[in-house]
Design an enzyme around this catalytic site. Structure first.
Site, mmCIF file in Angstrom:
data_model
loop_
_atom_site.group_PDB
_atom_site.id
_atom_site.type_symbol
_atom_site.label_atom_id
_atom_site.label_comp_id
_atom_site.label_asym_id
_atom_site.label_seq_id
_atom_site.Cartn_x
_atom_site.Cartn_y
_atom_site.Cartn_z
ATOM 1 N N TYR A 33 27.123 -49.986 18.024
ATOM 2 C CA TYR A 33 27.282 -50.894 19.158
ATOM 3 C C TYR A 33 26.565 -50.388 20.387
ATOM 4 C CZ TYR A 33 30.892 -47.928 21.413
ATOM 5 O OH TYR A 33 31.567 -46.909 22.036
ATOM 6 N N ARG A 52 18.206 -46.827 22.150
ATOM 7 C CA ARG A 52 19.289 -46.104 21.471
ATOM 8 C C ARG A 52 19.806 -46.903 20.279
ATOM 9 N NH1 ARG A 52 24.205 -44.203 25.007
ATOM 10 N NH2 ARG A 52 24.745 -46.404 24.821
ATOM 11 N N ARG A 100 33.514 -54.680 -1.503
ATOM 12 C CA ARG A 100 33.817 -53.338 -1.021
ATOM 13 C C ARG A 100 33.262 -52.270 -1.967
ATOM 14 N NH1 ARG A 100 37.562 -49.215 -1.261
ATOM 15 N NH2 ARG A 100 37.864 -48.154 0.721
ATOM 16 N N LYS A 147 25.848 -44.168 17.901
ATOM 17 C CA LYS A 147 26.920 -44.898 18.612
ATOM 18 C C LYS A 147 27.641 -45.830 17.639
ATOM 19 C CE LYS A 147 27.687 -47.123 23.111
ATOM 20 N NZ LYS A 147 28.826 -46.315 23.502
ATOM 21 N N GLU A 179 32.304 -33.976 25.337
ATOM 22 C CA GLU A 179 32.133 -35.079 26.292
ATOM 23 C C GLU A 179 33.491 -35.720 26.527
ATOM 24 O OE1 GLU A 179 29.587 -38.143 24.472
ATOM 25 O OE2 GLU A 179 30.285 -37.487 22.518
ATOM 26 N N LEU A 203 27.006 -38.113 22.487
ATOM 27 C CA LEU A 203 26.161 -39.298 22.624
ATOM 28 C C LEU A 203 25.164 -39.069 23.758
ATOM 29 C CD1 LEU A 203 25.865 -42.238 21.506
ATOM 30 C CD2 LEU A 203 27.047 -42.949 23.582
#
Ligand code: PDD
Length: 283
Positions: A33, A52, A100, A147, A179, A203
């Site tokens: 995301y 990114r 799945r 991310k 972080e 990140l």
């Protein structure tokens, strides 16, 4: 009528937007995301977020859902359709819907979802007061440079912070701060801005990159290296950066007030520069 959102090629009312129960984002958190902040109806650092995103997708061998031009057009259309002045655009790409299986499905189109969220970013409640943080162990996986939408660990971290009566948590691994739960972490000591160097452990924040550039341009001393919570507790000041907090002061760490317990000068100055520059360069 609620918000207009975007789901796989369609603009829909949020109540009509649907994703398959077989979507691998839903079943396996197999997705990435981006969050782009919007000020005055303009996107802040859109190109950085696209760079990114491309990297996150390529690290996970996930097909790109649309061209950057198309993704930009969708951002603009959502901002327009929802009359968004201040807030964010959330973008999520997942590997798509398939039976799945732990193995990646072949020939499945990745899924793209985007929506807007109104938020008071400039005058957020913590902008003036700063935030208090605690430290907790970093229990996340080893590829925090991607991310991904696996956000249970940060979610648990924020719940632990809430239970402790503070605003957020800094994550500690092998004795060093990695972080914040959803932001990059900094301390200021003896005029030096210290923040962890980039690696797979954190990140690479788009806000981090802009703020460090502005700090260096303003002749501030920047040192990229890991720091400990002991250093943080003894720091002159501390702050966090992210697309939704910009630069926000940290006024207390693990119960220890920093400086006079008010937002520090360096963080306040950096927030001002960041906002000034972002207002100018927003697109
Ligand atoms: N979070 N580190 C982590 C773990 C993050 O989740 C984020 C952003 C950042 C800062 O990155 P940027 O400056 O590009 O926003 C650092 C977003 C805002 C979120 O999850 O809502």
């Amino acid at each position: 009528m609620g918000r207009t959102v975007y789901v796989n090629g369609e603009y829909l009312d949020e109540a009509d937007a649907k994703i398959s129960i077989f979507d691998r984002g839903f079943l396996m958190a197999d997705g990435v995301y981006e969050v782009t902040s919007i000020l005055n109806g303009k996107m802040i650092d859109f190109d950085g977020h696209m760079v990114r995103l491309a990297r996150s997708l390529s690290e996970l061998e996930m097909p790109t859902p649309e061209t950057n031009d198309e993704i930009e057009t969708i951002h603009r259309e959502l901002i327009r359709a929802n009359g968004l002045i201040e807030g964010l655009v959330y973008l999520q790409v997942t590997r798509g819907a398939a039976d799945r299986s732990f193995l990646f499905p072949e020939g499945v189109k990745s899924s793209l979802v985007m929506f807007t969220q109104v938020m008071n970013l400039m005058e957020s409640p913590t902008a003036a007061t700063g935030i208090k943080i605690i430290s907790i162990p970093d229990i996340r996986w080893g590829r925090r440079d991607i991310k991904t939408i696996q956000l249970l660990a940060p979610s648990l971290g924020k719940m632990a912070a809430k239970a402790a009566g503070v605003d957020d948590a800094w994550l500690v691994e092998d004795g060093f701060v990695t972080e914040g739960t959803s932001n990059n972490a900094y301390i200021v000591q003896g005029g030096k801005i210290i923040t962890r160097d980039l690696s797979q452990d954190i990140l690479s924040g788009i806000t981090r990159s802009a703020v460090l550039r502005f700090a260096r341009e303003a002749q501030m001393d920047v040192v990229e290296r890991p720091f400990t919570m002991t250093e943080a507790m003894e720091a002159d000041e501390a702050f966090v950066t992210s697309a939704t907090t910009f630069v926000t002061s940290v006024i207390e760490v693990d119960g220890q007030a920093l400086g006079d317990g008010k937002p520090g000068l360096v963080a306040r100055r950096l927030r001002e520069i960041y906002l000034d520059e972002s207002m100018k360069s927003g697109t």
